[in-house]
Design an enzyme around this catalytic site. Structure first.
Site, PDB file in Angstrom:
ATOM      1  N   ASP A   1       0.896  -1.296   0.146  1.00 41.05           N
ATOM      2  CA  ASP A   1      -0.115   0.234  -0.198  1.00 41.05           C
ATOM      3  C   ASP A   1       0.691   1.445   0.712  1.00 41.05           C
ATOM      4  O   ASP A   1       1.521   1.424   1.099  1.00 41.05           O
ATOM      5  CB  ASP A   1      -1.051   0.135   0.931  1.00 41.05           C
ATOM      6  CG  ASP A   1      -1.986   1.699   1.225  1.00 41.05           C
ATOM      7  OD1 ASP A   1      -1.656   1.682   0.391  1.00 41.05           O
ATOM      8  OD2 ASP A   1      -2.850   0.651   2.332  1.00 41.05           O
ATOM      9  N   HIS A   2       1.096   1.774  -1.024  1.00 40.98           N
ATOM     10  CA  HIS A   2       1.406   3.294  -0.818  1.00 40.98           C
ATOM     11  C   HIS A   2       1.326   4.156  -0.261  1.00 40.98           C
ATOM     12  O   HIS A   2       2.113   5.394  -0.311  1.00 40.98           O
ATOM     13  CB  HIS A   2       2.209   3.603  -2.489  1.00 40.98           C
ATOM     14  CG  HIS A   2       2.850   3.582  -3.062  1.00 40.98           C
ATOM     15  ND1 HIS A   2       4.350   4.642  -2.341  1.00 40.98           N
ATOM     16  CD2 HIS A   2       3.616   4.151  -4.197  1.00 40.98           C
ATOM     17  CE1 HIS A   2       4.910   5.038  -2.996  1.00 40.98           C
ATOM     18  NE2 HIS A   2       4.985   4.154  -4.190  1.00 40.98           N
ATOM     19  N   ARG A   3      -0.067   4.231   0.064  1.00 45.03           N
ATOM     20  CA  ARG A   3       0.154   5.113   0.815  1.00 45.03           C
ATOM     21  C   ARG A   3       0.424   5.028   2.474  1.00 45.03           C
ATOM     22  O   ARG A   3       0.687   5.864   3.256  1.00 45.03           O
ATOM     23  CB  ARG A   3      -1.647   4.449   1.559  1.00 45.03           C
ATOM     24  CG  ARG A   3      -2.623   5.547   0.741  1.00 45.03           C
ATOM     25  CD  ARG A   3      -3.805   4.795   0.699  1.00 45.03           C
ATOM     26  NE  ARG A   3      -4.032   3.872   1.187  1.00 45.03           N
ATOM     27  CZ  ARG A   3      -5.119   3.180   1.734  1.00 45.03           C
ATOM     28  NH1 ARG A   3      -6.447   3.893   2.213  1.00 45.03           N
ATOM     29  NH2 ARG A   3      -5.895   1.952   2.066  1.00 45.03           N
TER      30      ARG A   3
END
Length: 370
Positions: free
Chosen positions: A347-349
């Site tokens: 998850d790039h968040r």
């Protein structure tokens, strides 16, 4: 006296369940604790026993229906009278005998369409005319999926038979579809891939070896052993890893607890036990809850590499590609080694690519060290 049996709270914040299969029929005499109904939750299928003895007077919720906790499912008693229960969330179907049973009311047909209030609201919101929708539900009922297809221009009644073979999206497959759709909507995924030499690993022990390596690496990279809850990142201090298992009903993810503290033999035994239980449908609900990270491996079917979908609400997943003999360069010489790929979708968040790559390389280092 009639007994109204309601869908119980099966724990872990369950709010609804799908009636997977009735194990009794109306008019049948049953004893207390006889198998009554199978309920599919978002984790597993649970067999619920009868809380009372008597005759099954009325089954109120059909197979395939998804209803909230507290909905009256069945009446057990002698009189057979339908209960007077206020249960708006159960979405009872509107039934008007103006159409032939099992037939979809096409354009211009008289009478109202068989559909629940929820389906009617969905049709109104999507601008779909229910009378023009091909119904695939029981007794000619229009389902939510029928409305969704009609909203995209499919599934409209054109006065001829439906095209293709149709099968309701139910049980584990429905749960998987909902879970994957949510993950795809909410998680901005990035996948990192690298080769791994599995020469130091027994092929029968690939999964437990990877679990052990992942658990140790997660201790060094806590960002991947986490969850995103609102505007907070929750870093978890336990290493309960999900293992994806393919079954005849669909993909399930039982959880191997305490992977950081277990020996390789213990992990191998637990993986084998959970996989067998998954394929026989005997997993307990608690064996499917609370994973902090997921590992998936399809063995020979894994392909060169895969781009797995994050098992929401986790923030990363690791997949093992097919392991096969391949030519590689070692110390300036070409040799053949059992090589596979390690892919990490994250998850790039929550974390950046460099950190995910460092984690992946650390896992590979531990696997190659044996």
């Amino acid at each position: 006296m009639a007994y109204e049996f309601k869908l119980p709270d099966l724990g872990e914040g369950l709010t609804e369940g799908e009636i997977a299969r009735w194990l009794v029929a109306e008019g049948q005499e049953i004893a207390e604790d006889d198998p009554l109904v199978e309920v599919q939750t978002d984790k597993t299928t649970v067999e619920i026993p009868s809380p009372a003895a008597g005759k099954v007077a009325r089954i109120l919720v059909e197979e395939g229906a998804v209803v909230p906790v507290g909905t009256v499912l069945v009446v057990i008693g002698e009189d057979g009278a339908a209960p007077v229960v206020e249960q708006p969330a159960a979405e009872p179907a509107v039934s008007v005998p103006a159409t032939t049973q099992g037939q979809s009311p096409g354009p211009g047909r008289a009478g109202r369409v068989r559909a629940t209030p929820l389906v009617r609201r969905m049709a109104e919101e999507l601008g779909v005319e229910l009378s023009a929708v091909e119904a695939t539900g029981p007794q000619g009922r229009v389902t939510e999926e029928d409305v969704r297809r009609a909203a995209t221009g499919e599934g409209l009644s054109l006065g001829h038979g439906q095209e293709g073979r149709r099968k309701p999206l139910r049980g584990v497959r429905r749960v998987v579809a909902e879970h994957m759709s949510r993950a795809h909507r909410e998680v901005p995924p990035v996948t990192w891939v690298e080769e791994c030499d599995f020469g130091a690993v027994e092929l029968k022990r690939v999964v437990p070896t990877v679990l052990k390596a992942v658990a140790k690496s997660l201790q060094e990279f806590p960002e991947l052993n986490a969850r995103l809850e609102g505007d907070e990142i929750v870093y978890l201090d336990r290493y309960d890893l999900g293992v994806a298992v393919q079954t005849d009903q669909g993909l399930v993810v039982p959880v191997v607890r305490g992977c950081d503290e277990r020996t390789l033999d213990e992990l191998a035994a637990d993986v084998a036990r959970l996989a067998d239980a998954a394929r026989t449908g005997s997993l307990k609900p608690e064996e499917l809850r609370g994973s902090t990270f997921t590992v998936t491996s399809a063995g020979k079917l894994g392909g060169l590499l895969t781009t797995p979908i994050v098992n929401h609400p986790e923030v990363a997943i690791l997949s093992v590609g097919r392991i096969a003999d391949r030519p590689v360069v070692r110390d300036g010489e070409i040799t053949v080694r059992p090589v596979g790929t390690i892919a990490i979708t994250f998850d790039h968040r929550v974390l950046d690519g460099a950190r995910a790559a460092e984690f992946g390389l650390d896992v590979i280092r531990r696997i190659e060290a044996g």
